[in-house]
Design a protein around this motif. Structure first.
Motif, PDB file in Angstrom:
ATOM      1  N   ARG A 225      35.701  10.938  42.080  1.00 19.92           N
ATOM      2  CA  ARG A 225      35.253   9.549  41.931  1.00 19.92           C
ATOM      3  C   ARG A 225      33.735   9.446  42.011  1.00 19.92           C
ATOM      4  O   ARG A 225      33.133   8.539  41.485  1.00 19.92           O
ATOM      5  CB  ARG A 225      35.851   8.678  43.041  1.00 19.92           C
ATOM      6  CG  ARG A 225      37.334   8.474  42.927  1.00 19.92           C
ATOM      7  CD  ARG A 225      37.736   7.321  43.846  1.00 19.92           C
ATOM      8  NE  ARG A 225      39.159   7.102  43.778  1.00 19.92           N
ATOM      9  CZ  ARG A 225      40.041   7.581  44.648  1.00 19.92           C
ATOM     10  NH1 ARG A 225      39.612   8.304  45.657  1.00 19.92           N
ATOM     11  NH2 ARG A 225      41.323   7.339  44.504  1.00 19.92           N
ATOM     12  N   ARG A 226      33.133  10.402  42.748  1.00 25.02           N
ATOM     13  CA  ARG A 226      31.692  10.345  42.989  1.00 25.02           C
ATOM     14  C   ARG A 226      31.173  11.761  43.223  1.00 25.02           C
ATOM     15  O   ARG A 226      31.971  12.674  43.476  1.00 25.02           O
ATOM     16  CB  ARG A 226      31.391   9.485  44.219  1.00 25.02           C
ATOM     17  CG  ARG A 226      31.928  10.072  45.507  1.00 25.02           C
ATOM     18  CD  ARG A 226      31.813   9.124  46.662  1.00 25.02           C
ATOM     19  NE  ARG A 226      32.817   8.085  46.588  1.00 25.02           N
ATOM     20  CZ  ARG A 226      34.072   8.214  47.063  1.00 25.02           C
ATOM     21  NH1 ARG A 226      34.442   9.342  47.639  1.00 25.02           N
ATOM     22  NH2 ARG A 226      34.949   7.243  46.946  1.00 25.02           N
ATOM     23  N   VAL A 227      29.860  11.907  43.155  1.00 22.52           N
ATOM     24  CA  VAL A 227      29.248  13.195  43.499  1.00 22.52           C
ATOM     25  C   VAL A 227      28.633  13.047  44.887  1.00 22.52           C
ATOM     26  O   VAL A 227      27.695  12.272  45.082  1.00 22.52           O
ATOM     27  CB  VAL A 227      28.168  13.589  42.473  1.00 22.52           C
ATOM     28  CG1 VAL A 227      27.452  14.853  42.920  1.00 22.52           C
ATOM     29  CG2 VAL A 227      28.797  13.797  41.101  1.00 22.52           C
ATOM     30  N   ALA A 228      29.192  13.773  45.848  1.00 20.64           N
ATOM     31  CA  ALA A 228      28.671  13.737  47.220  1.00 20.64           C
ATOM     32  C   ALA A 228      28.686  15.153  47.791  1.00 20.64           C
ATOM     33  O   ALA A 228      28.955  15.370  48.971  1.00 20.64           O
ATOM     34  CB  ALA A 228      29.518  12.799  48.076  1.00 20.64           C
ATOM     35  N   ALA A 229      28.386  16.126  46.917  1.00 20.68           N
ATOM     36  CA  ALA A 229      28.476  17.538  47.303  1.00 20.68           C
ATOM     37  C   ALA A 229      27.155  18.026  47.878  1.00 20.68           C
ATOM     38  O   ALA A 229      26.109  17.377  47.746  1.00 20.68           O
ATOM     39  CB  ALA A 229      28.858  18.370  46.083  1.00 20.68           C
ATOM     40  N   HIS A 230      27.207  19.202  48.480  1.00 19.27           N
ATOM     41  CA  HIS A 230      25.988  19.918  48.878  1.00 19.27           C
ATOM     42  C   HIS A 230      25.091  20.030  47.640  1.00 19.27           C
ATOM     43  O   HIS A 230      25.592  20.303  46.533  1.00 19.27           O
ATOM     44  CB  HIS A 230      26.399  21.309  49.385  1.00 19.27           C
ATOM     45  CG  HIS A 230      25.262  22.138  49.856  1.00 19.27           C
ATOM     46  ND1 HIS A 230      24.413  22.800  48.987  1.00 19.27           N
ATOM     47  CD2 HIS A 230      24.809  22.415  51.104  1.00 19.27           C
ATOM     48  CE1 HIS A 230      23.505  23.453  49.676  1.00 19.27           C
ATOM     49  NE2 HIS A 230      23.724  23.230  50.970  1.00 19.27           N
ATOM     50  N   PRO A 231      23.782  19.831  47.804  1.00 21.28           N
ATOM     51  CA  PRO A 231      22.899  19.828  46.623  1.00 21.28           C
ATOM     52  C   PRO A 231      22.995  21.110  45.782  1.00 21.28           C
ATOM     53  O   PRO A 231      22.787  21.067  44.569  1.00 21.28           O
ATOM     54  CB  PRO A 231      21.499  19.685  47.230  1.00 21.28           C
ATOM     55  CG  PRO A 231      21.714  19.083  48.574  1.00 21.28           C
ATOM     56  CD  PRO A 231      23.077  19.499  49.040  1.00 21.28           C
ATOM     57  N   GLY A 232      23.354  22.217  46.411  1.00 24.27           N
ATOM     58  CA  GLY A 232      23.468  23.473  45.661  1.00 24.27           C
ATOM     59  C   GLY A 232      24.792  23.632  44.937  1.00 24.27           C
ATOM     60  O   GLY A 232      25.007  24.632  44.246  1.00 24.27           O
ATOM     61  N   CYS A 233      25.684  22.662  45.087  1.00 25.89           N
ATOM     62  CA  CYS A 233      27.040  22.790  44.533  1.00 25.89           C
ATOM     63  C   CYS A 233      27.384  21.613  43.619  1.00 25.89           C
ATOM     64  O   CYS A 233      28.533  21.165  43.579  1.00 25.89           O
ATOM     65  CB  CYS A 233      28.070  22.884  45.663  1.00 25.89           C
ATOM     66  SG  CYS A 233      27.775  24.217  46.810  1.00 25.89           S
ATOM     67  N   ILE A 234      26.384  21.102  42.924  1.00 23.79           N
ATOM     68  CA  ILE A 234      26.629  19.973  42.023  1.00 23.79           C
ATOM     69  C   ILE A 234      26.791  20.509  40.599  1.00 23.79           C
ATOM     70  O   ILE A 234      25.917  21.216  40.094  1.00 23.79           O
ATOM     71  CB  ILE A 234      25.473  18.955  42.119  1.00 23.79           C
ATOM     72  CG1 ILE A 234      25.476  18.360  43.535  1.00 23.79           C
ATOM     73  CG2 ILE A 234      25.616  17.863  41.062  1.00 23.79           C
ATOM     74  CD1 ILE A 234      24.346  17.402  43.819  1.00 23.79           C
TER      75      ILE A 234
END
Ligand code: SAM
Length: 162
Positions: A60-69
């Motif tokens: 639904r959204r992107v809320a991942a670790h910045p290195g895992c987007i």
């Protein structure tokens, strides 16, 4: 068993099932679907294990670790029950592995999600393709597979399209 022990075993089961599935589809062409980006941990694992496969990620959204987007053009945003039919129309039989990590601790909600999701996933999975999931599916035509060594029954689920 403490909640910490239970969490660790669930993560170990998840990794064991994903690693088993990566080996199982080694000779099968096709893309990979990651349903539930979350923190990006399993996405990161899958891209490390399968650097040559296209991995499409749904959340639904992107809320991942910045290195895992994921790259923008591989990220499908929205409720998967609404986005999957559009995706499936363009990727019929084109997917070798689906990892569905959408479930919660609510068993009734998980059963409802599985029932709604299964008919949407069936058209994209290639013959011989594998589904790895944190919820159980009761889907005619999908062969339920035994857990890999060391994984207790009911902790994670594996299916194959014959
Ligand atoms: N695999 C992730 C990881 O290793 O970090 C964890 C995924 S987390 C348990 C579940 C994710 O599924 C959440 O990010 C949530 O937003 C997403 N999700 C749950 N239901 C969804 C739905 N119906 N459509 C799209 N995304 C959904």
């Amino acid at each position: 068993m403490s909640r910490l022990d239970s969490f660790i075993r669930r993560m170990q089961a998840q990794r064991a099932c994903l690693d088993w599935a990566v080996r199982a589809i080694a000779g099968l062409p096709g893309d990979v679907l990651e349903l539930g980006l979350g923190n990006g941990r399993t996405y990161d694992h899958l891209r490390e294990k399968m650097p040559d496969r296209a991995i499409w990620v749904f959340d639904r959204r992107v809320a991942a670790h910045p290195g895992c987007i994921p790259p923008t053009d591989r990220m499908v945003l929205g409720d998967v029950l609404q986005t999957m039919p559009v995706f499936a129309a363009a990727h019929r039989d084109g997917v070798a592995l689906i990892h569905a990590d959408l479930g919660t601790g609510d068993d009734a909600a998980n059963r409802g999600l599985a029932a709604a999701l299964a008919p949407l996933l069936a058209p994209v999975l290639a013959p011989g393709g594998i589904i790895v999931a944190n919820i159980g599916f009761d889907t005619p035509g999908w062969e339920e597979l035994p857990e890999p060594d060391g994984v207790s029954a009911g902790r994670y689920y594996l299916y194959r399209r014959p």
